[in-house]
Design an enzyme around this catalytic site. Sequence first.
Site, PDB file in Angstrom:
ATOM      1  N   HIS A 102      -9.138   6.203   2.147  1.00 44.14           N
ATOM      2  CA  HIS A 102      -7.603   5.988   1.915  1.00 44.14           C
ATOM      3  C   HIS A 102      -7.154   7.495   1.224  1.00 44.14           C
ATOM      4  O   HIS A 102      -8.075   8.245   0.629  1.00 44.14           O
ATOM      5  CB  HIS A 102      -7.206   5.122   0.947  1.00 44.14           C
ATOM      6  CG  HIS A 102      -7.958   5.018  -0.337  1.00 44.14           C
ATOM      7  ND1 HIS A 102      -7.481   5.967  -1.462  1.00 44.14           N
ATOM      8  CD2 HIS A 102      -9.238   4.435  -0.883  1.00 44.14           C
ATOM      9  CE1 HIS A 102      -8.242   5.760  -2.617  1.00 44.14           C
ATOM     10  NE2 HIS A 102      -9.146   5.102  -2.260  1.00 44.14           N
ATOM     11  N   GLU A 154      -5.023  10.116  -1.482  1.00 44.82           N
ATOM     12  CA  GLU A 154      -5.216  10.306  -2.908  1.00 44.82           C
ATOM     13  C   GLU A 154      -4.281   9.448  -3.543  1.00 44.82           C
ATOM     14  O   GLU A 154      -3.104   9.188  -3.190  1.00 44.82           O
ATOM     15  CB  GLU A 154      -5.020  11.754  -3.256  1.00 44.82           C
ATOM     16  CG  GLU A 154      -5.036  11.988  -4.644  1.00 44.82           C
ATOM     17  CD  GLU A 154      -4.740  13.383  -5.015  1.00 44.82           C
ATOM     18  OE1 GLU A 154      -5.359  14.273  -4.980  1.00 44.82           O
ATOM     19  OE2 GLU A 154      -3.327  13.755  -5.142  1.00 44.82           O
ATOM     20  N   PHE A 161      -5.279   7.002  -9.641  1.00 41.19           N
ATOM     21  CA  PHE A 161      -6.217   6.616 -10.253  1.00 41.19           C
ATOM     22  C   PHE A 161      -7.402   7.642  -9.883  1.00 41.19           C
ATOM     23  O   PHE A 161      -8.278   8.249 -10.629  1.00 41.19           O
ATOM     24  CB  PHE A 161      -7.011   5.363 -10.273  1.00 41.19           C
ATOM     25  CG  PHE A 161      -6.404   4.382 -10.891  1.00 41.19           C
ATOM     26  CD1 PHE A 161      -5.188   4.301 -11.655  1.00 41.19           C
ATOM     27  CD2 PHE A 161      -7.031   2.722 -11.101  1.00 41.19           C
ATOM     28  CE1 PHE A 161      -4.765   3.408 -12.506  1.00 41.19           C
ATOM     29  CE2 PHE A 161      -6.725   2.146 -11.892  1.00 41.19           C
ATOM     30  CZ  PHE A 161      -5.361   2.271 -12.619  1.00 41.19           C
ATOM     31  N   GLU A 216     -12.980  -2.251  -1.504  1.00 43.17           N
ATOM     32  CA  GLU A 216     -13.867  -1.503  -2.342  1.00 43.17           C
ATOM     33  C   GLU A 216     -14.963  -2.251  -3.094  1.00 43.17           C
ATOM     34  O   GLU A 216     -14.676  -3.597  -3.191  1.00 43.17           O
ATOM     35  CB  GLU A 216     -13.153  -0.545  -3.413  1.00 43.17           C
ATOM     36  CG  GLU A 216     -14.216   0.336  -4.235  1.00 43.17           C
ATOM     37  CD  GLU A 216     -14.675   1.286  -3.373  1.00 43.17           C
ATOM     38  OE1 GLU A 216     -15.814   0.923  -2.833  1.00 43.17           O
ATOM     39  OE2 GLU A 216     -14.533   2.454  -3.530  1.00 43.17           O
TER      40      GLU A 216
END
Length: 226
Positions: free
Chosen positions: A9, A11, A14, A83
């Site tokens: 993905h 930027e 976080f 993730e």
Amino acid sequence: MAQIHFVRHAETLFNVSGQLQGWCDSPLTERGERQAAALGERMRDVPLAAAFVSDLTRTRSTMTAALAGHPQLEPTPLRELREWHFGSWEGQPNADLWTPVFEAHGKRYAPSPADWPGVTADGFDSVIDSIHRLDPIGRAETGADVTARVTAALEVVVAAAGRAAEQDAGDVLVVTHGSVLGSLLRSLVPEHRFGASVPNCGVVSVSWQEGKWAAAGVDSSCGQVA
């Protein structure tokens, strides 16, 4: 087989602030939106038969931009592409987790660059299991947890690549996350090794060659926009 293009993905907030995202989320930054737009231009002339995306917001936003030139294609969200789950470290500074995990593997997380290839030389399971073992609340995934869902995701993605090849319909696009992207590629191409993590909007394309999957190098051009 059709080619499969794996993408991390764009930027996020976080990423910039150095916080662990895992299953929690943060929006794309303005630069991240430009990266995703550049990815859309890169993919515009690539024939695509199918697209799969993690069900988290940052990957969905990236995928929407990536398919700007393919308005007819509806991406399939897969929870299995999420993730790694970092348990109590979700949203916490990166160093709070990686310092003890690296120490458990006889390495130092800082000063950078951190020796990620050294820590993962024997695979990701020991790293993921260390996160689970060190997690005070015990919610972080185990290596077996991640392997199970990565295997399930790849079954779906590879089957789509097979159908696309039979119909000469194009390639397959997958937008996911940095750590689990490493797990996906290590499972599909066991001999493949990264010198470092894939950058935001980095693309790794795999193709079927001589009876097995082979991975190209990381194309980081979309992530290099100002």
